[in-house]
Design a protein around this motif. Structure first.
Motif, PDB file in Angstrom:
ATOM      1  N   ALA A 172       0.843  -1.193   0.000  1.00 54.63           N
ATOM      2  CA  ALA A 172       0.000   0.000   0.000  1.00 54.63           C
ATOM      3  C   ALA A 172       0.879   1.244   0.000  1.00 54.63           C
ATOM      4  CB  ALA A 172      -0.911   0.012   1.224  1.00 54.63           C
ATOM      5  N   GLN A 188      -8.500   3.975   3.393  1.00 54.97           N
ATOM      6  CA  GLN A 188      -9.080   2.696   2.988  1.00 54.97           C
ATOM      7  C   GLN A 188      -8.203   1.963   1.981  1.00 54.97           C
ATOM      8  OE1 GLN A 188     -13.158   3.301   1.725  1.00 54.97           O
ATOM      9  NE2 GLN A 188     -13.498   4.835   3.303  1.00 54.97           N
ATOM     10  N   GLU A 189      -7.299   2.705   1.311  1.00 54.34           N
ATOM     11  CA  GLU A 189      -6.488   2.096   0.270  1.00 54.34           C
ATOM     12  C   GLU A 189      -4.998   2.382   0.386  1.00 54.34           C
ATOM     13  OE1 GLU A 189      -7.215   5.544  -3.086  1.00 54.34           O
ATOM     14  OE2 GLU A 189      -8.659   3.907  -2.913  1.00 54.34           O
ATOM     15  N   SER A 216      -6.620  10.789  -4.293  1.00 56.14           N
ATOM     16  CA  SER A 216      -6.633   9.344  -4.505  1.00 56.14           C
ATOM     17  C   SER A 216      -6.369   8.979  -5.956  1.00 56.14           C
ATOM     18  CB  SER A 216      -7.977   8.769  -4.044  1.00 56.14           C
ATOM     19  OG  SER A 216      -8.045   7.383  -4.287  1.00 56.14           O
ATOM     20  N   SER A 242      -3.096   6.984  -7.235  1.00 52.90           N
ATOM     21  CA  SER A 242      -3.322   5.704  -7.917  1.00 52.90           C
ATOM     22  C   SER A 242      -2.682   5.682  -9.299  1.00 52.90           C
ATOM     23  CB  SER A 242      -4.827   5.435  -8.042  1.00 52.90           C
ATOM     24  OG  SER A 242      -5.414   5.270  -6.775  1.00 52.90           O
TER      25      SER A 242
END
Length: 262
Positions: A21, A47-48, A255, A259
């Motif tokens: 992560a 959460q990620e 995010s 990503s």
């Protein structure tokens, strides 16, 4: 060099995340705690990815310091992260002075960055004399002298009326900040100037701004983005503290960007 010892806040639970992560490091604005500024953004990001934040000296969980530069804050961030999480490039997100620290990291320690998100910030904060005057006032009379003006500058119109709890928490952060540390932060901004520095790095950068921000508004942030070859987005209905004014949209921007550059 007088590197301040910065406190870190862990927003995520590393045990619930995959070993690969990404790590996101959040940097606050002057007068705020990282917890109250980024709390709702961090809950979405966590959460990620692993999410930690640092506090300015004399703010939040960091002890006081009476003198430091933005470059010394940047080194303090690197020291704090190295002592808290495994070494390796991390994704940095910074608001205002936290964004100045991000630019310093880009200029001097780009190998430590996987990506950079700069929010409501600039490579030069105008009127150094004004920052020194504010530092002198706060050193003598305390941070409550800044509450009324900050309430006007930090938030878009009607935000406080509709989001009293979130806004009040940040104003309490300001009122409770150590006056000498706040003054030192003002002086660090007075001497911060990276206008003639254009880092030649491969670190991806994005910038975010609020249309109601009269200090570091869209035009100012767009100039910074153009200089750094960054993408720039304006977040509707916000002023200076986007992360608390529009947490969902801000988190989505961060995010998606992280990503895309993992």
């Amino acid at each position: 060099m007088s590197v301040p010892e910065l406190g870190l806040v862990e927003f995520s639970n590393p045990e619930q995340l995959h070993d690969d992560a990404p790590l996101a490091v959040l940097g606050p604005g002057i007068g705020t705690s990282v917890s109250n500024l980024y709390g709702r953004v961090a809950s979405q990001l966590g959460q990620e990815m692993r999410v930690v934040g640092w506090d300015l000296p004399g703010h939040g969980v960091s002890g006081p310091a009476q003198e430091f530069t933005v470059a010394e804050l940047a080194q303090g961030v690197l020291d704090a992260v190295a002592g808290h999480v495994s070494a390796g490039p991390f994704h940095y997100v910074g608001t205002s002075i936290g964004g100045a620290v991000g630019q310093q990291l880009l200029a001097e320690h780009s190998d430590r960055l996987a990506s950079l998100t700069l929010i409501a910030t600039t490579d030069y904060f105008p009127d150094p004399a004004g920052w020194h005057e504010r530092a002198d006032l706060v050193a003598q009379a305390g941070t409550p002298t800044q509450v009324i003006n900050s309430a006007k500058l930090w938030f878009a119109p009607d935000f406080l009326a509709n989001n009293a709890e979130a806004g009040t928490a940040l104003l309490h952060d300001l009122q409770n900040a150590d006056r000498l540390s706040y003054a030192a932060a003002c002086r660090s901004l007075a001497t911060f100037d990276l206008r003639d520095t254009k880092p030649e790095t491969k670190v991806p950068v994005q910038t975010l701004s609020g249309p109601s921000d009269v200090v570091t508004g869209p035009e100012t942030v767009q100039e910074l983005a153009d200089k750094l070859g960054a993408r720039h987005e304006t977040v509707a209905n916000t002023s200076h503290l986007l992360a608390v004014e529009a947490p969902q949209v801000t988190a989505e921007h961060i995010s998606r960007f992280i990503s895309a550059h993992r």
